[in-house]
Design an enzyme around this catalytic site. Structure first.
Site, mmCIF file in Angstrom:
data_model
loop_
_atom_site.group_PDB
_atom_site.id
_atom_site.type_symbol
_atom_site.label_atom_id
_atom_site.label_comp_id
_atom_site.label_asym_id
_atom_site.label_seq_id
_atom_site.Cartn_x
_atom_site.Cartn_y
_atom_site.Cartn_z
ATOM 1 N N TYR A 117 0.824 -1.215 0.000
ATOM 2 C CA TYR A 117 0.000 0.000 0.000
ATOM 3 C C TYR A 117 0.855 1.261 0.000
ATOM 4 C CZ TYR A 117 -4.017 -2.979 0.765
ATOM 5 O OH TYR A 117 -4.987 -3.918 0.630
ATOM 6 N N TYR A 163 -11.965 -7.504 6.913
ATOM 7 C CA TYR A 163 -10.836 -7.560 5.972
ATOM 8 C C TYR A 163 -10.530 -9.031 5.691
ATOM 9 C CZ TYR A 163 -6.283 -7.367 3.827
ATOM 10 O OH TYR A 163 -5.249 -7.531 2.945
ATOM 11 N N ASP A 183 -12.986 -16.728 8.991
ATOM 12 C CA ASP A 183 -11.642 -16.307 8.585
ATOM 13 C C ASP A 183 -10.838 -16.012 9.857
ATOM 14 O OD1 ASP A 183 -9.345 -15.045 7.781
ATOM 15 O OD2 ASP A 183 -10.314 -13.662 6.388
ATOM 16 N N LYS A 231 -1.239 -16.541 8.529
ATOM 17 C CA LYS A 231 -0.397 -15.683 9.369
ATOM 18 C C LYS A 231 0.472 -16.444 10.387
ATOM 19 C CE LYS A 231 -2.179 -11.171 8.498
ATOM 20 N NZ LYS A 231 -3.519 -10.867 8.005
HETATM 21 C C1 LIG Z 1 -4.042 -10.903 6.617
HETATM 22 C C2 LIG Z 1 -5.410 -11.426 6.452
HETATM 23 C C3 LIG Z 1 -5.821 -12.034 5.235
HETATM 24 C C4 LIG Z 1 -4.924 -12.113 4.033
HETATM 25 O O1 LIG Z 1 -3.795 -12.898 4.254
HETATM 26 P P1 LIG Z 1 -2.498 -12.706 3.322
HETATM 27 O O2 LIG Z 1 -1.574 -13.779 3.786
HETATM 28 O O3 LIG Z 1 -1.998 -11.320 3.582
HETATM 29 O O4 LIG Z 1 -2.942 -12.901 1.918
HETATM 30 C C5 LIG Z 1 -7.109 -12.519 5.180
HETATM 31 N N1 LIG Z 1 -7.949 -12.439 6.230
HETATM 32 C C6 LIG Z 1 -7.585 -11.879 7.400
HETATM 33 C C7 LIG Z 1 -8.562 -11.839 8.540
HETATM 34 C C8 LIG Z 1 -6.309 -11.342 7.552
HETATM 35 O O5 LIG Z 1 -5.965 -10.755 8.710
#
Ligand SMILES: *Cc1c(COP(=O)(O)O)cnc(C)c1O
Length: 432
Positions: free
Chosen positions: A20, A148, A249, A278
């Site tokens: 970004y 997100y 997620d 992550k």
């Molecule tokens: C960081 C994140 C993503 C995307 O993961 P990347 O490895 O950056 O592609 C998706 N969902 C959530 C909740 C996140 O925090």
């Protein structure tokens, strides 16, 4: 004569895109030489106490001797092999341990490269599940605002349309349904009105929905919000009522970050599909996993074409799988839950004083996540420099100054970190 550092930074500034960031007028970046424990060492020798754990991922700190050794040993044995037609122990053992800690109903694992790809995979799974059931018109998603889910196309389509940073692509994105942001915070008494918007949307559109996707309890990059677990419980019940798959997620929240192993556990619910990423590899490399119920697997297998249509080149990478396995074992061997409450208390004690500052809207802490929300967006370039001068690594975005440190951070280091935040935020709000 330019120093080596200057030359490297000069090339970086001219040619390399950062997240970004403008390519022609980029914000400053700092050259990192190494990192160990909770400290990032910049070229020139300055050490910073790291509050970000490299965006939620380095939960055991940097260069953990055991994890580093596992990667080295695995590299000497098998760095990578295609997953089509072949398999290996690191992938198998990783999936075994993931299933042993995940909510009970999850029994199938799909390994992929990154969080955004995991979200794509999960959404494709939900869509293919409906197709396999013969419901081709059920191909839309419902989510909640302030979420997100990543930067790839379908992930963008379920990010918050305003804070989601993806407005310019709007025309090219599928249009999905957004319920109002949950208002009831984690510790507020539950207010039944909070679910109305979601309930209305699912009731109206269930015939066209194949899935609901959301971040359970903790909304990350969309606003760093902690909502009431009762909201999630009711979302689960509504998905069951209308026969719609629930995708959780937990890419940011997985592996203890919110105080529970998974944020779903706060609401005692189990999703149909779970995305992890992550912290999965302890921050060593990119890997993500999508866990699904056997029902999802069964329906997809019995429909047309009978296989799930996805298969990345680096699927199940053995280096990533072996370090992920070792990272989860480390976590399970530790007294992680007690440790996270220790961090939680320290973060709260250190950040709470910001609450009374004019220009600070809110201070909140959940698990090992601390947030200071300002009234106005920060000047990133300036505030970043001040944090570095104060010996800490904190990377705010918009109005949010937030930290999610490695679980190994000790009390003194947390207090150094939070004092720096209080100092810098005090300056920021008095200048602004
Ligand atoms: C960081 C994140 C993503 C995307 O993961 P990347 O490895 O950056 O592609 C998706 N969902 C959530 C909740 C996140 O925090």
């Amino acid at each position: 004569m330019k120093s080596k550092t200057d030359k490297l930074l000069h090339f970086d500034r001219k040619h390399i895109w950062h997240p970004y960031t403008s390519i022609e007028n980029p914000l400053d970046v700092y050259l990192v030489e190494s990192a160990c424990g909770v400290r990032i060492r910049l070229s020139g020798g300055i050490e910073l106490i790291d509050g970000m754990a490299s965006w939620w991922s380095a939960i055991h700190g940097y260069n953990n001797p055991h994890l580093t050794e596992v990667v080295q040993q695995q590299a000497a044995k098998l760095a990578h092999v295609m997953f089509g037609g072949l398999t290996h122990e690191p992938a198998i053992e990783l999936c075994k341990i993931l299933l042993s800690i995940a909510p009970d109903s999850l029994e199938r694992v799909f390994l992929c490269d990154s969080g955004s790809v995991a979200v794509e995979v999960a959404m494709k799974m939900a869509m293919q599940y409906s197709f396999s059931k013969g419901c081709k018109q059920k191909n839309r998603f419902l989510t909640i605002r302030s979420g997100y889910h990543g930067d790839t196309f379908h992930a963008m389509s379920v990010c918050d349309p305003e804070t989601g940073m993806h407005q310019i692509y709007q025309g090219a994105l599928p249009q999905y349904y957004f319920a109002e942001t949950p208002r009831c915070s984690f510790s507020d008494p539950w207010d039944q009105n909070d679910i109305c918007s979601f309930e209305q949307l699912i009731a109206t559109h269930h015939d066209s929905l194949c899935g609901v996707i959301l971040e359970p309890v903790v909304q990350g990059a969309g606003g760093m919000r902690f909502y009431n677990p009762e909201y999630l419980r009711q979302v689960r019940a509504l998905c069951d009522k209308y026969g719609i798959l629930l995708i959780a997620d937990e890419i940011a929240t997985g592996f203890g970050r919110s105080g529970e192993m998974f944020a779903c556990n706060h609401a005692l619910i189990s999703p149909d599909i779970l995305c992890l990423g992550k912290a999965l590899t302890g921050g060593y490399m990119s890997l993500a996993a999508v866990l699904a119920t056997s029902e999802v697997g069964r329906v997809i297998s019995h429909g047309e074409p009978g296989v799930f249509m996805h298969g990345p080149t680096f699927m199940g990478n053995p280096l990533a799988c072996s370090v992920a396995l070792a990272s989860i074992e480390l976590l399970l061997q530790s007294d992680w839950q007690e440790n996270i409450s220790r961090i939680s208390e320290k973060l709260w004690a250190g950040l709470e004083p910001c609450k009374t500052l004019e220009g600070v809207k809110d201070v909140r802490v959940l698990g090992a996540i601390g947030v200071v929300e300002l009234e106005k967006p920060v000047n990133l370039q300036a505030i970043q420099k001040r944090f570095v001068e104060n010996g800490v690594w904190v990377r705010p975005f918009g109005k949010l100054v937030y930290v999610m440190p490695a679980y190994i951070m000790d009390d003194n280091e947390i207090s150094t970190l939070t004092s720096a935040i209080c100092r810098v935020v005090t300056e920021e709000v008095s200048n602004g």
